[in-house]
Write an enzyme that holds these catalytic residues in place. Structure first.
Site, short mmCIF file in Angstrom:
data_model
loop_
_atom_site.label_atom_id
_atom_site.label_comp_id
_atom_site.label_asym_id
_atom_site.label_seq_id
_atom_site.Cartn_x
_atom_site.Cartn_y
_atom_site.Cartn_z
N GLN A 77 2.15 2.42 -7.56
CA GLN A 77 1.30 2.58 -8.74
C GLN A 77 2.12 2.30 -10.00
O GLN A 77 3.31 2.62 -10.05
CB GLN A 77 0.75 4.00 -8.80
CG GLN A 77 -0.12 4.32 -7.60
CD GLN A 77 -0.34 5.81 -7.43
OE1 GLN A 77 0.23 6.61 -8.16
NE2 GLN A 77 -1.16 6.17 -6.46
N SER A 135 0.83 -1.18 0.00
CA SER A 135 0.00 0.00 0.00
C SER A 135 0.87 1.24 0.00
O SER A 135 2.08 1.17 0.19
CB SER A 135 -0.89 0.00 1.24
OG SER A 135 -0.07 0.03 2.40
N LYS A 136 0.23 2.34 -0.21
CA LYS A 136 0.92 3.61 -0.32
C LYS A 136 1.81 3.92 0.88
O LYS A 136 1.33 4.13 1.97
CB LYS A 136 -0.11 4.72 -0.44
CG LYS A 136 -0.67 4.82 -1.82
CD LYS A 136 -1.43 6.13 -1.96
CE LYS A 136 -2.34 6.10 -3.16
NZ LYS A 136 -1.76 5.48 -4.33
N ARG A 137 3.08 3.96 0.58
CA ARG A 137 4.03 4.53 1.51
C ARG A 137 3.95 4.11 2.97
O ARG A 137 3.91 4.93 3.87
CB ARG A 137 3.92 6.07 1.50
CG ARG A 137 4.08 6.68 0.15
CD ARG A 137 5.52 6.67 -0.28
NE ARG A 137 5.71 6.09 -1.59
CZ ARG A 137 5.10 6.43 -2.70
NH1 ARG A 137 4.18 7.33 -2.71
NH2 ARG A 137 5.39 5.84 -3.83
#
Length: 492
Positions: free
Chosen positions: A267, A251-253
């Site tokens: 992404q 997941s994001k960061r």
RNA sequence: GCCCCCAUCGUCUAGAGGACCAGGACAUCGGCCUUUCAAGCCGGUGACAGGGGUUCGAAUCCCCUUGGGGGCACCA
């Protein structure tokens, strides 16, 4: 065989989504089947308008093409779920008429309360089927009241359901564990569950390849196929992609960099912007959860297609080996024709604000081709070629053993020797400078190091003689003059 | 808490009962090459989570434990 990739346009394409798309594509092509792109845009609140374009262009960039989809059409369209709303409403109604689904008027407040209580009692969580037990009078009353409602699926009270999964074998669930899930939301739009089953049926999808996280709802989907009297598809739940730490799905960061120092990209477009080649990314993705065989790691999708079997997919969740991507990208970069590499790298140089000269770039590309792992790295290797006034620390011009005065003398001699050359060709330059090395009685590395800094402003730069040739006599002499100038000030 | 999934070097993986004192790749560490940095070549370190079975024989089959992950929304 018909397969589909069905992303939801709620944001940029996730690398895990790209991998799922790839596995679907690979298997469809392997079977000589059809690959469909379908957009699951039934959640109006989370819809991101630019997402569709990101998904489409991202997949195209990877080399994944589809036979049917929102942009190319096809006999089973439309391919955006928002355009098929009537279909879902029709089949939801049909299920109610058959006694396989029911309207539910429970408010979200009641549901929240229910969950809260269930959580505190540490019991089973889930809808308590309150509205399933409503008698006809109560139903009639609520219907005439005009209160908003959802439609829920009636899960059989007892027994169990098995789903067929090509990657994991059969998975069995007991019905008591299943919930009466929502089929139609109060806004009249279907949930994923309804839309998915209806579309997969009418689009005649035979194999559903999707991520691991869908396993818990798979029995519900299968039960819906049964309720409709439709043929069940075969499933293949692909392993999840984990964060570099191994904790949680990617997941994001959660972490900006891996322990080995690579940037954690999530992404697909981030991979593109970081300077990875699509052939490398797709090859990289195919190696996570699947192996080509014969100990071969580098391959094209055309080579992979005949070998790809869903039953060979490794069910264990995995992290992305980012350092392997760097290596793989380097492999593909080294295989690229200089002109193609120059074309690919140019946007990155321009994005860094450099006034790129195509001729000069093409001359320099072979010098860095085996040194860069990403296109973006071309910037730090080649920027000095496109800059007029170099800015660097003059002390770098001083070679330790040779000393300031010696270095200055060396540079002066280099200038004389090079000024005398009419032909600025690589071998000539090397011969001339090697002769000078002997004359000065220094080591090659010492002299070349000084010249390297004078000409590039860096201690690490592309091979010297090729660089001198690419730069050309005028610019080289100008840079030597600048260096001599800087150094003489330092010596005094 | 309940249900489900998973488990081989640091990482990605090969391995579908004997061909495995476990193979490859990346990373890492040495060496060679060398004008810096790379690339290339040679070599090293490094794993079957634990415990029970089944079997003449288990990384491979079964069970338990442990560990990790996923799900439990009118999101997908």
């Amino acid at each position: 065989m018909r397969l589909r990739f069905a992303p939801s346009p709620t944001g940029p394409l996730h690398i895990g989504g790209a991998r799922t798309a790839l596995f679907n594509w690979l298997y469809a092509r392997h079977c000589g089947g059809v690959f469909v792109l379908r957009i699951e845009d039934t959640d109006r609140s989370r819809l991101v308008p630019e997402a569709l374009d990101d998904i489409v262009s991202g997949l195209r960039w990877l080399g994944i093409d589809w036979d049917e989809g929102p942009d190319v059409g096809g006999p089973y369209g439309p391919y955006c779920q928002s355009e098929r709303a009537d279909l879902y409403r029709h089949w939801a109604r049909w299920l109610i008429e058959q006694g396989q689904a029911y309207k539910c008027w429970c408010t979200s407040e009641r549901l929240d309360m229910l969950r809260h209580v269930q959580h505190q009692e540490k019991g089973k969580v889930g809808y308590d089927r309150h509205c399933r037990r409503l008698d006809p009078t109560q139903v009639a009353q609520l219907e005439s009241s005009g209160a908003p409602y959802v439609v829920r699926f009636k899960v059989p009270a007892s027994g169990g359901t098995s789903i067929q999964d090509l990657i994991r074998g059969d998975i069995t669930f007991q019905h008591e564990q299943l919930e009466d899930l929502v089929l139609l939301k109060s806004d009249g739009f279907p949930t994923y569950h309804l839309a998915n089953v209806v579309d997969d049926h009418f689009m005649e999808i035979t194999h559903i390849v999707r991520a691991d996280e869908w396993i818990p709802t798979a029995p519900l989907h299968v039960l819906m196929y049964d309720a409709f009297g439709w043929k069940r598809p075969v499933y293949a739940h692909a392993p999840l992609i984990l964060n570099p730490s191994g904790k949680g799905k990617l997941s994001k960061r959660t972490q900006a960099f891996t322990d080995e120092g690579q940037e954690v990209l999530v992404q697909l477009r981030e991979f593109r912007r970081a300077g990875y080649l699509p052939e490398a990314v797709v090859n990289f993705l195919a190696n996570v959860g699947w192996a080509f065989g014969d100990d071969q790691e580098v391959f094209t999708m055309e080579q992979a297609t005949p070998r790809f079997e869903l039953s060979d997919v490794n069910p264990a969740p995995a992290r992305l080996p980012y350092s392997k991507l760097d290596w793989l990208n380097g492999v593909y970069i080294r295989e690229l024709e200089p002109s193609r590499l120059a074309t690919a790298a140019k946007p990155f140089l321009e994005a860094a604000g450099l006034p790129v000269d195509d001729g000069l770039l093409l001359k320099a590309i072979p010098l860095v081709r085996e040194r860069i792992k990403t296109l973006r790295e071309a910037v730090s290797w080649l920027d000095f070629l496109f800059i007029d006034q170099l800015a660097y620390d003059p002390s770098l011009l001083v070679e330790n053993r040779v000393g300031p005065a010696g270095s200055l003398l060396a540079l002066t001699r280099v200038r004389e020797v090079l000024a005398a050359l009419t032909d600025f060709e690589t071998e000539r330059l090397e011969a001339a400078l090697r002769t000078l090395v002997a004359d000065l009685g220094v080591k090659p590395a010492q002299l070349f190091g000084i010249v390297r800094v004078a000409v590039s402003g860096k201690t690490v730069a592309p091979p010297l003689f090729g660089t001198l040739g690419a730069l050309g006599k005028d610019r080289v002499l100008a840079r030597l003059d600048q260096a001599i100038n800087l150094l003489s000030r330092l010596v005094m």
